[in-house]
Design a protein around this motif. Structure first.
Motif, PDB file in Angstrom:
ATOM      1  N   GLU A  18      25.494   4.701  27.548  1.00 25.00           N
ATOM      2  CA  GLU A  18      26.310   3.593  27.047  1.00 25.00           C
ATOM      3  C   GLU A  18      27.633   4.053  26.433  1.00 25.00           C
ATOM      4  O   GLU A  18      28.488   3.228  26.121  1.00 25.00           O
ATOM      5  CB  GLU A  18      25.553   2.831  25.956  1.00 25.00           C
ATOM      6  CG  GLU A  18      24.347   2.076  26.414  1.00 25.00           C
ATOM      7  CD  GLU A  18      23.677   1.374  25.242  1.00 25.00           C
ATOM      8  OE1 GLU A  18      24.360   1.030  24.265  1.00 25.00           O
ATOM      9  OE2 GLU A  18      22.466   1.170  25.316  1.00 25.00           O
ATOM     10  N   THR A  21      30.985   2.740  27.914  1.00 31.67           N
ATOM     11  CA  THR A  21      31.146   1.305  27.682  1.00 31.67           C
ATOM     12  C   THR A  21      31.522   1.025  26.235  1.00 31.67           C
ATOM     13  O   THR A  21      32.425   0.223  25.956  1.00 31.67           O
ATOM     14  CB  THR A  21      29.849   0.559  28.042  1.00 31.67           C
ATOM     15  OG1 THR A  21      29.491   0.883  29.373  1.00 31.67           O
ATOM     16  CG2 THR A  21      30.004  -0.930  27.889  1.00 31.67           C
ATOM     17  N   VAL A  22      30.839   1.682  25.303  1.00 31.61           N
ATOM     18  CA  VAL A  22      31.112   1.482  23.881  1.00 31.61           C
ATOM     19  C   VAL A  22      32.519   1.962  23.536  1.00 31.61           C
ATOM     20  O   VAL A  22      33.264   1.282  22.829  1.00 31.61           O
ATOM     21  CB  VAL A  22      30.054   2.200  23.010  1.00 31.61           C
ATOM     22  CG1 VAL A  22      30.446   2.193  21.550  1.00 31.61           C
ATOM     23  CG2 VAL A  22      28.691   1.556  23.194  1.00 31.61           C
ATOM     24  N   GLY A  25      34.988  -0.535  24.715  1.00 27.68           N
ATOM     25  CA  GLY A  25      34.986  -1.715  23.853  1.00 27.68           C
ATOM     26  C   GLY A  25      35.723  -1.479  22.548  1.00 27.68           C
ATOM     27  O   GLY A  25      36.490  -2.337  22.090  1.00 27.68           O
ATOM     28  N   ILE A  26      35.512  -0.314  21.941  1.00 25.54           N
ATOM     29  CA  ILE A  26      36.205   0.008  20.689  1.00 25.54           C
ATOM     30  C   ILE A  26      37.704   0.129  20.941  1.00 25.54           C
ATOM     31  O   ILE A  26      38.522  -0.363  20.162  1.00 25.54           O
ATOM     32  CB  ILE A  26      35.639   1.308  20.067  1.00 25.54           C
ATOM     33  CG1 ILE A  26      34.199   1.096  19.607  1.00 25.54           C
ATOM     34  CG2 ILE A  26      36.499   1.759  18.889  1.00 25.54           C
ATOM     35  CD1 ILE A  26      33.493   2.368  19.167  1.00 25.54           C
ATOM     36  N   CYS A  28      39.484  -1.307  23.319  1.00 23.32           N
ATOM     37  CA  CYS A  28      40.006  -2.652  23.564  1.00 23.32           C
ATOM     38  C   CYS A  28      40.151  -3.415  22.246  1.00 23.32           C
ATOM     39  O   CYS A  28      41.183  -4.055  21.997  1.00 23.32           O
ATOM     40  CB  CYS A  28      39.074  -3.394  24.516  1.00 23.32           C
ATOM     41  SG  CYS A  28      39.645  -5.034  24.951  1.00 23.32           S
ATOM     42  N   ASP A  29      39.159  -3.332  21.394  1.00 25.50           N
ATOM     43  CA  ASP A  29      39.201  -3.985  20.084  1.00 25.50           C
ATOM     44  C   ASP A  29      40.355  -3.438  19.247  1.00 25.50           C
ATOM     45  O   ASP A  29      41.063  -4.191  18.574  1.00 25.50           O
ATOM     46  CB  ASP A  29      37.866  -3.786  19.372  1.00 25.50           C
ATOM     47  CG  ASP A  29      37.781  -4.538  18.067  1.00 25.50           C
ATOM     48  OD1 ASP A  29      38.313  -5.661  17.989  1.00 25.50           O
ATOM     49  OD2 ASP A  29      37.169  -4.003  17.123  1.00 25.50           O
ATOM     50  N   LYS A  71      38.423   2.747  13.572  1.00 29.35           N
ATOM     51  CA  LYS A  71      38.166   2.641  15.012  1.00 29.35           C
ATOM     52  C   LYS A  71      38.573   3.926  15.727  1.00 29.35           C
ATOM     53  O   LYS A  71      37.866   4.393  16.618  1.00 29.35           O
ATOM     54  CB  LYS A  71      38.917   1.446  15.600  1.00 29.35           C
ATOM     55  CG  LYS A  71      38.405   0.110  15.097  1.00 29.35           C
ATOM     56  CD  LYS A  71      39.270  -1.022  15.602  1.00 29.35           C
ATOM     57  CE  LYS A  71      39.049  -2.301  14.870  1.00 29.35           C
ATOM     58  NZ  LYS A  71      37.889  -3.044  15.155  1.00 29.35           N
TER      59      LYS A  71
END
Length: 94
Positions: A18, A21-22, A25-26, A28-29, A71
């Motif tokens: 994962e 993917t994680v 996501g971080i 993108c955030d 982040k």
């Protein structure tokens, strides 16, 4: 927490599969958070015909590092697959 698998477990990541993917996501955030805060801050500062607008824009702009640094630290830990405490990372002791 020297074992990287333990770090992943504490962060709610169930498998190393994962990670990509994680991390995505971080990232993108992070991008969305910075762009939105920066946009709102610039708008408030440029349209700030009053002290309130100017102060609000400056306060929002100062929140960018507060939101971005944790982040970026998480991305670094996931990239290196080695846990570094946040305070040590901030001081450059990685």
């Amino acid at each position: 927490m020297s074992d990287f698998d333990t770090v992943l477990e504490h962060w709610g990541i169930t498998s190393k599969a994962e990670l990509q993917t994680v991390r995505g996501g971080i990232l993108c955030d992070l991008i969305v958070s910075v762009v939105v805060l920066l946009g709102v801050a610039v708008t408030l500062i440029s349209q700030g015909q009053s002290q309130v607008g100017l102060c609000s824009g400056i306060v929002l702009a100062s929140l960018i590092p507060v939101i971005a640094l944790p982040k970026i630290w998480r991305l670094r830990v996931l990239h290196t697959q080695r846990f570094i405490p946040f305070s040590q990372w901030l001081r450059g002791r990685s």
